[in-house]
Design a protein around this motif. Structure first.
Motif, short mmCIF file in Angstrom:
data_model
loop_
_atom_site.label_atom_id
_atom_site.label_comp_id
_atom_site.label_asym_id
_atom_site.label_seq_id
_atom_site.Cartn_x
_atom_site.Cartn_y
_atom_site.Cartn_z
N ARG A 7 105.75 47.55 99.42
CA ARG A 7 107.12 47.02 99.37
C ARG A 7 107.21 45.78 98.48
O ARG A 7 108.25 45.52 97.89
CB ARG A 7 107.62 46.72 100.77
CG ARG A 7 107.71 47.95 101.64
CD ARG A 7 109.12 48.15 102.15
NE ARG A 7 109.19 49.26 103.08
CZ ARG A 7 109.48 50.50 102.71
NH1 ARG A 7 109.70 50.78 101.46
NH2 ARG A 7 109.53 51.47 103.59
N VAL A 10 108.26 46.48 94.78
CA VAL A 10 109.58 46.96 94.41
C VAL A 10 110.27 46.04 93.40
O VAL A 10 110.78 46.51 92.38
CB VAL A 10 110.45 47.23 95.66
CG1 VAL A 10 111.90 47.52 95.28
CG2 VAL A 10 109.86 48.37 96.47
N MET A 13 108.73 46.59 90.02
CA MET A 13 109.15 47.87 89.44
C MET A 13 110.57 47.77 88.90
O MET A 13 110.87 48.30 87.82
CB MET A 13 109.04 48.99 90.47
CG MET A 13 107.61 49.29 90.87
SD MET A 13 107.48 50.47 92.22
CE MET A 13 107.73 51.98 91.30
N GLU A 14 111.43 47.09 89.62
CA GLU A 14 112.82 46.91 89.16
C GLU A 14 112.85 46.10 87.86
O GLU A 14 113.62 46.41 86.95
CB GLU A 14 113.66 46.25 90.24
CG GLU A 14 113.92 47.17 91.41
CD GLU A 14 114.56 46.48 92.61
OE1 GLU A 14 114.74 45.24 92.59
OE2 GLU A 14 114.88 47.20 93.58
N SER A 158 112.65 60.49 102.12
CA SER A 158 113.27 59.18 101.97
C SER A 158 114.77 59.29 102.21
O SER A 158 115.47 59.99 101.47
CB SER A 158 113.02 58.63 100.56
OG SER A 158 113.85 57.53 100.29
#
Length: 172
Positions: A7, A10, A13-14, A158
């Motif tokens: 987590r 994230v 990655m963004e 998901s």
């Protein structure tokens, strides 16, 4: 410490997707760049080589899933029923052939977000899946009117990507 689990990656990655929007759905690029940046932040001498090694190790793990009890039998049953079609819709980069090939399944289509340059929950992926199901159906042709969303059973892992995406595309 900075990267304390999946987590925590994230935002990284963004950032990578924002810096290279044309490659936002290229999960291999994004994942390797995450690994490269972690290697840089750790002060490793060969961040690119390290990232490649980490990616290869991850790919070995990713392409050897642990199946839930009875899941293979269910997939084989669906695959063996001439009134049903089995397809794959993913925004991941797993090796579909390596995972599903040994199971002997008749998979009528495999669609990756990367194929269209978009990621789930974008409804366009789900719309394209309907077109591919129609094209793979007996007598079906590419560009044919898609099958109705109500005639599709979709299984995902998901809520944010799969359930939201399917609902955006009008799937029940």
């Amino acid at each position: 410490e900075k990267f304390a689990g999946p987590r925590s990656l994230v935002p990284l990655m963004e950032d990578i997707r924002a810096a290279a929007p044309e490659r936002k759905a290229d999960i291999t690029f994004v994942r390797k760049e995450v690994y490269r940046r972690i290697a840089v932040s750790a002060g490793l001498s060969d961040p690119q080589g390290t990232a490649e090694g980490w990616f290869q190790a991850w790919a070995c793990f990713r392409n050897a899933p642990a199946w839930f009890e009875d899941s293979i039998e269910v997939l084989q049953s669906i695959s063996g029923d001439p009134s049903l079609s089995l397809g794959i819709l993913t925004d991941g980069n797993a090796d579909i052939e390596a995972i599903f090939g040994p199971l002997g399944l008749d998979i009528v289509f495999s669609l990756r977000g990367e194929d269209l340059g978009i990621l789930k929950p974008d409804a366009r992926l789900f719309d394209e899946a309907l077109h591919r199901i129609a094209a793979a159906s007996p007598g079906g042709v590419a560009g044919q009117r898609p099958v109705a969303p109500r005639s599709v059973v979709y299984v995902g892992d998901s809520y944010a990507k799969d359930v939201v995406g399917a609902r955006r595309a009008g799937w029940p």
